[in-house]
Design a protein around this motif. Structure first.
Motif, mmCIF file in Angstrom:
data_model
loop_
_atom_site.group_PDB
_atom_site.id
_atom_site.type_symbol
_atom_site.label_atom_id
_atom_site.label_comp_id
_atom_site.label_asym_id
_atom_site.label_seq_id
_atom_site.Cartn_x
_atom_site.Cartn_y
_atom_site.Cartn_z
ATOM 1 N N ASP A 188 0.834 -1.213 0.000
ATOM 2 C CA ASP A 188 0.000 0.000 0.000
ATOM 3 C C ASP A 188 0.863 1.255 0.000
ATOM 4 O O ASP A 188 0.563 2.234 -0.695
ATOM 5 N N TYR A 189 1.940 1.224 0.793
ATOM 6 C CA TYR A 189 2.842 2.388 0.862
ATOM 7 C C TYR A 189 3.496 2.623 -0.505
ATOM 8 O O TYR A 189 3.610 3.757 -0.980
ATOM 9 N N VAL A 190 3.938 1.526 -1.137
ATOM 10 C CA VAL A 190 4.571 1.632 -2.466
ATOM 11 C C VAL A 190 3.587 2.205 -3.477
ATOM 12 O O VAL A 190 3.920 3.115 -4.250
ATOM 13 N N SER A 191 2.357 1.706 -3.470
ATOM 14 C CA SER A 191 1.335 2.185 -4.409
ATOM 15 C C SER A 191 1.023 3.657 -4.168
ATOM 16 O O SER A 191 0.874 4.440 -5.117
ATOM 17 N N GLN A 192 0.936 4.022 -2.890
ATOM 18 C CA GLN A 192 0.641 5.413 -2.527
ATOM 19 C C GLN A 192 1.701 6.368 -3.052
ATOM 20 O O GLN A 192 1.400 7.473 -3.520
ATOM 21 N N ARG A 193 2.958 5.950 -2.996
ATOM 22 C CA ARG A 193 4.063 6.816 -3.395
ATOM 23 C C ARG A 193 4.324 6.797 -4.912
ATOM 24 O O ARG A 193 4.806 7.785 -5.465
ATOM 25 N N LEU A 194 4.018 5.669 -5.577
ATOM 26 C CA LEU A 194 4.502 5.515 -6.953
ATOM 27 C C LEU A 194 3.434 5.321 -8.024
ATOM 28 O O LEU A 194 3.710 5.542 -9.207
ATOM 29 N N ASP A 195 2.227 4.901 -7.634
ATOM 30 C CA ASP A 195 1.224 4.550 -8.655
ATOM 31 C C ASP A 195 0.913 5.695 -9.607
ATOM 32 O O ASP A 195 0.756 5.494 -10.817
ATOM 33 N N GLU A 196 0.811 6.908 -9.069
ATOM 34 C CA GLU A 196 0.484 8.061 -9.903
ATOM 35 C C GLU A 196 1.543 8.276 -10.983
ATOM 36 O O GLU A 196 1.247 8.602 -12.134
ATOM 37 N N LEU A 197 2.811 8.063 -10.611
ATOM 38 C CA LEU A 197 3.906 8.246 -11.569
ATOM 39 C C LEU A 197 3.891 7.156 -12.638
ATOM 40 O O LEU A 197 4.237 7.406 -13.788
ATOM 41 N N VAL A 198 3.507 5.944 -12.235
ATOM 42 C CA VAL A 198 3.491 4.828 -13.188
ATOM 43 C C VAL A 198 2.381 5.020 -14.219
ATOM 44 O O VAL A 198 2.572 4.781 -15.414
ATOM 45 N N VAL A 199 1.212 5.475 -13.751
ATOM 46 C CA VAL A 199 0.066 5.674 -14.643
ATOM 47 C C VAL A 199 0.346 6.772 -15.660
ATOM 48 O O VAL A 199 0.053 6.635 -16.848
ATOM 49 N N ASP A 200 0.942 7.873 -15.189
ATOM 50 C CA ASP A 200 1.262 8.986 -16.083
ATOM 51 C C ASP A 200 2.573 8.694 -16.805
ATOM 52 O O ASP A 200 3.654 8.799 -16.224
ATOM 53 N N GLN A 201 2.486 8.310 -18.064
ATOM 54 C CA GLN A 201 3.676 7.874 -18.802
ATOM 55 C C GLN A 201 4.696 9.004 -18.958
ATOM 56 O O GLN A 201 5.897 8.767 -18.941
ATOM 57 N N ASP A 202 4.201 10.248 -19.123
ATOM 58 C CA ASP A 202 5.120 11.385 -19.261
ATOM 59 C C ASP A 202 5.926 11.583 -17.988
ATOM 60 O O ASP A 202 7.136 11.842 -18.036
ATOM 61 N N LEU A 203 5.255 11.448 -16.816
ATOM 62 C CA LEU A 203 5.969 11.567 -15.540
ATOM 63 C C LEU A 203 6.979 10.439 -15.376
ATOM 64 O O LEU A 203 8.084 10.645 -14.872
#
Length: 475
Positions: free
Chosen positions: A455-470
């Motif tokens: 959950d901690y990993v998803s909270q910190r990184l999921d947004e970056l993974v979804v946004d390909q430009d980021l």
């Protein structure tokens, strides 16, 4: 793990190639401690290294005829090519140089000369042997340094030298003997305090040797890179050495004097001779990005220059004699390990003569999610272990749940697929981003235990993974 030394046949060579040589299975086991997977590459380098030892055991008339089994590693970046070569050199205690083939230019153009790699390797070998010899005379140099430091802390009294005049008929009085004995007792007391570290805060004044050499910059075409070194040597002999008085603490003074004494005890001629032998018999050069100099069936533009670099490399790999500041170095038995991704070219695009000098071809596999999980946890220098140790210095205990490690590996795999595949190097950027907040607040979290879960990993990184430009810019 012990390896019995086999009696040598013919002329003795450097111990690096004999008593410290491991068997292929042992070499692979050592590489497994730091590199995950890539079994074919590990086996290939283990055999190549063992063949060096075998060559030293054959009769002398055949020994020089056996050429090294050079290797080309083919695979994407970040899968362990460089690490395999580096760990191999460390195992064999061989001089090791990593250099990008694309940095070289064809003779006649401004740029690095291919022979410079042999000069650099020789320089590394001289330093390596010099450090080994310094270690051998370490005890002796420290003893001499201790005596000289005691002389600085307790200057010899003029009365102490009166015993020297006894040979000339001078009568030594009882007062002189008592004074000498008292001085000796004081010296031994100081020696004890010095060894116990009780004089570490005291300052002493030292005369340190300095050599002022004028700065000379050489702008030249390739092929005469040694000129600046030779000019420095010339000026070094031309300008007298100067001494400068420095006030330093006792431990630093002991180190300075010990280094100077070690220099006097080391035979630099013997060091140079051993270093050249080590380069010639056990040197390893890792030629990275060799695919960048492979010409792709064109005879114009940059491909002409690429082929020129290959032709310049050929004599070094085949075996030639290179002039260095330490003497002539033969390259006949230096082991060359080349590597490249070979996305746009293939090994057959290299000139035929160069292809023939790299008889072993090994393909390294891309890393999977399971490989990333193992890379994070298994090696002796695993990333998870590194970050735990770093945060422990702040009194913070990091606990990584298995689900978190799996999620990190999954993200690394996903980002590598979506963007550029940089292999295991992706884990470094992901781990830095994941632990950025904890690292920043580290001093304020002393004494706490922090659990890193999925959950901690998803909270910190999921947004970056979804946004390909980021992902392209941050991960």
């Amino acid at each position: 793990m012990n390896c019995k030394a086999v009696e040598r046949i013919g002329t003795p060579v450097d111990d690096t190639i004999t008593t410290k040589m491991l068997q292929p299975r042992q070499i692979v086991a050592e590489l497994d401690k730091y590199i995950i997977g890539q079994d074919n590459a590990k086996r290939a380098v283990a055999i190549a290294l063992r063949n060096r030892w075998r060559r030293q055991q054959v009769p002398e008339e055949l020994r020089d005829e056996i050429a090294p089994k050079n290797i080309i590693m083919i695979g994407p970046t970040g899968v362990g090519k460089t690490e395999i070569a580096r760990r191999l050199a460390k195992l064999a205690q061989s001089p090791f140089l990593k250099i990008e083939a694309s940095k070289f230019t064809e003779v006649g153009y401004v740029g690095r000369d291919v022979e410079s790699m042999i000069r650099d390797l020789t320089e590394l070998a001289v330093k390596q042997v010099k450090d080994e010899e310094s270690e051998k005379v370490h005890k002796q140099s420290r003893e001499i340094a201790e005596e000289k430091l005691l002389d600085l802390l307790l200057p010899p009294s003029p009365r102490r030298t009166s015993r020297q005049t006894a040979d000339q008929g001078t009568v030594i009085s009882s007062d002189m003997v008592n004074t000498a004995e008292s001085a000796a007792a004081t010296r031994e007391k100081l020696r004890r305090l010095l060894r116990e570290g009780k004089l570490d805060d005291r300052d002493v004044e030292l005369e340190v040797t300095q050599q002022n050499i004028p700065v000379v910059e050489i702008f030249s075409a390739s092929g005469i890179e040694e000129m600046d070194i030779n000019i420095k040597d010339m000026f070094g002999n031309l300008f007298p050495k100067k001494t400068k008085k420095r006030k330093v603490k006792v431990p630093e003074a002991l180190d300075i004097i010990a280094r100077e004494e070690a220099q006097k005890l080391i035979d630099m001629d013997a060091v140079t001779k051993k270093a050249i032998q080590r380069v010639e018999q056990s040197g390893i050069i890792f030629l990275d990005e060799i695919d960048k100099i492979a010409s792709r069936d064109q005879a114009h533009g940059p491909d002409v220059s690429r082929e020129g670099v290959q032709r310049d490399l050929l004599p070094i790999v085949e075996g030639s004699t290179v002039t260095t500041k330490y003497g002539m170095v033969k390259t006949d038995h230096i082991l060359f390990i080349a590597s490249g991704a070979f996305y746009l070219s293939k090994p057959s695009d290299l000139i035929p003569e160069l292809q023939g000098r790299f008889p072993i071809r090994v393909e390294l596999n891309s890393l999977s999610k399971q490989d990333f999980i193992r890379i994070l946890t298994e090696p002796q220098n695993a990333l998870i272990k590194q970050y735990r140790a770093l945060m422990e210095t702040e009194g913070v205990k990091l606990v990584f749940h298995d689900s978190a490690i799996a999620r990190i590996a999954e993200i690394a795999t996903l980002v590598n697929e979506k963007t550029e595949n940089i292999g295991a190097r992706r884990l470094h950027t992901i781990m830095e981003k994941l632990l950025e907040q904890i690292s920043f607040e580290g001093p304020e979290l002393a004494g706490k235990e922090i659990m890193i879960d999925a959950d901690y990993v998803s909270q910190r990184l999921d947004e970056l993974v979804v946004d390909q430009d980021l992902s392209r810019y941050i991960l």
